[in-house]
Design an enzyme around this catalytic site. Structure first.
Site: not given
Ligand code: GDP
Ligand code: IMO
Ligand code: MG
Length: 429
Positions: A13, A16, A40-41
């Site tokens: 999170d 990416k 979850g991107h």
């Molecule tokens: P990922 O799993 O690495 O793709 O990240 P997620 O989407 O799960 O979580 C990142 C969250 O931060 C999302 O809600 C993005 O929209 C948000 N986000 C990404 N870059 C920035 C940033 O530079 N500033 C802020 N405030 N939010 C960001």
């Molecule tokens: P993105 O790509 C954050 C965590 C779960 C749990 C552990 C194992 O959005 O960064 P799993 O279901 O993979 O067997 O769970 O890994 N986890 C993540 N945490 N971001 C993710 O993906 C994750 N995918 C799995 O919360 O702790």
């Molecule tokens: Mg994510």
């Protein structure tokens, strides 16, 4: 021209999705190489938000998108996510989306097992996404998985399912669960095969051909290096290798194709699920980061745990993933804080160490050693050039670079695609 591997440098999170979307404009192909729909991107484009779990983020820009053999694919989820994205106006056809024929499938029995283990609460709850990821990888390594290509050979599918069930039904009997019939799994798979098989391809060949054409390939990592099955906070990890080296094995393109490794790095630290988190903040600062950063899981809706930036962990990730440069995200979330702490080392049983120990017990015992920096009263939110950043924010960025031993190539200042500052173009490096 370089090929670029994007990996999360913390516990996932890090942003990416946003960075892959932004880089997609410069790429020809986007490849997922591990994990599954546990990811979850989030992409935000002109105020519209797209959430992808299994499908590569390059689809939103209409780039050739590839799901490699290293990914575990839930075929029912695949179809649902495709429909959801189409509902948002994204065009998805077999011309631009390919799934590796040798990718293992996630079945309903994997999901069920994942949930049962989590609920058993045996004292070692992982806090998984309950999507069947771990059990599906176990079957892959156990050489009994059903792979996508098996759906194209329905005549020989039944014996493969029976083999798989020999294992699972023994397990289920031991857990006091009802056995599963081979017919039920057969129907589960054949009911969806028509919808996924048109996307099946020999991904290693597609990528080889693209590489020889001189195409720019962008590898989209999921999770983060600290959730890596070898290098992460084991056993509180995911079931795949999340480090950059997996981009080669999980796509069928050899490691010589990987030129630049971009570590996506949040300006503070978050984690969702169980496991050690030395810099976790249970106070109002932690709450502030969670609220301002909107730290809620994309798939599971769980609150993410928050803490200060941990340079020990990211410095380690820079090494285990061979990170060339980082994309620093969510700097704006620190706007307005009077002071900002950075973890520069740990204390373990009275000694100072500069790495995360491998032992689960030691990981739980390390205490963070902080340096305190002055915050900034100006704002970085929405900044699109380096010159707009307050002096203290620049100082913070420079300090992080020095501590982790990697330069900032991109800086992100909001969820919006356009709010991104390019320092070094990873494709040109
Ligand atoms: P990922 O799993 O690495 O793709 O990240 P997620 O989407 O799960 O979580 C990142 C969250 O931060 C999302 O809600 C993005 O929209 C948000 N986000 C990404 N870059 C920035 C940033 O530079 N500033 C802020 N405030 N939010 C960001
Ligand atoms: P993105 O790509 C954050 C965590 C779960 C749990 C552990 C194992 O959005 O960064 P799993 O279901 O993979 O067997 O769970 O890994 N986890 C993540 N945490 N971001 C993710 O993906 C994750 N995918 C799995 O919360 O702790
Ligand atoms: Mg994510």
């Amino acid at each position: 021209m370089a090929n670029v591997v994007v990996v999360g440098s913390q516990w996932g999170d890090e942003g990416k999705g946003k960075i892959v979307d932004w880089l997609s404009e410069r790429a020809d192909v986007v490849v997922r190489f591990h994990g599954g729909h546990n990811a979850g991107h989030t992409l935000v484009i002109d105020g519209v938000s797209y959430k992808l779990a299994l499908l590569p983020s390059g689809l939103v820009q209409g780039k050739l998108s590839v799901i490699g053999n290293g990914v575990v694919v839930d075929p029912h989820h695949f179809v649902q996510e495709m429909e959801k994205l189409r509902g948002q106006g994204v065009t998805i056809t077999p011309e631009i989306l390919r799934v590796a024929d040798n990718a293992p499938l996630i079945l309903s029995l994997h999901r069920e097992l994942d949930g049962i283990r989590e609920d058993a609460n045996s004292g070692l709850r992982i806090g998984t996404t309950r999507r069947g990821i771990g059990p599906a990888y176990e079957d892959k390594v156990g050489r009994r998985a059903i792979r996508l290509v098996d759906l194209s050979e329905p005549d020989t599918l039944m014996p493969k399912i029976e083999r798989l069930l020999t294992h699972h039904n023994a397990l289920r009997r031991g857990m006091g669960l009802a056995e599963i019939s081979a017919e039920a799994i057969y129907t589960e798979l054949t009911s969806i095969s028509d919808q996924i098989l048109p996307f099946m391809d020999q991904v290693w060949r597609v990528l080889d051909a693209k590489r020889r054409e001189g195409a720019r390939i962008l590898f989209e990592g999921a999770q983060g290096a600290l959730l890596d099955n070898d290098h992460g906070t084991y056993p509180f990890v995911t079931s795949s290798n999340t480090v950059s080296g997996q981009a080669a094995a999980g796509s069928g393109l050899g490691p010589t194709a990987l030129d630049y490794v971009l570590g996506i790095t949040k300006a503070y630290t978050t984690r969702v699920g169980e496991g050690p988190f030395p810099c976790e903040l249970d106070d109002e600062i932690g709450q502030h980061l969670a609220t301002v950063g909107r730290e809620v899981g994309v798939n599971t809706g769980r609150a993410r745990r928050c803490g200060w930036f941990d340079a020990v962990l990211v410095r380690q990730t820079v090494k285990t993933s061979g990170i060339t440069g980082i994309a620093l995200t969510k700097l704006d979330v620190l706007d307005g804080l009077k002071e900002i702490k950075v973890c520069v080392g740990y204390e373990l049983d009275g000694s100072r160490i500069d790495y995360l120990p491998a032992s689960m017990g030691a990981q739980a015992r390390v205490k963070p050693l902080y340096e305190t920096l002055e915050g900034w009263s100006g704002t970085t939110a929405g900044a699109r050039s380096w010159a707009e950043l307050p002096a203290q924010a620049v100082k913070y960025v420079r300090y992080i670079e020095e501590l982790i031993g990697a330069p900032v190539a991109l800086l992100s200042t909001s969820p919006e695609r356009a709010d991104t500052i390019l320092v070094v173009d990873p494709f040109q490096d």
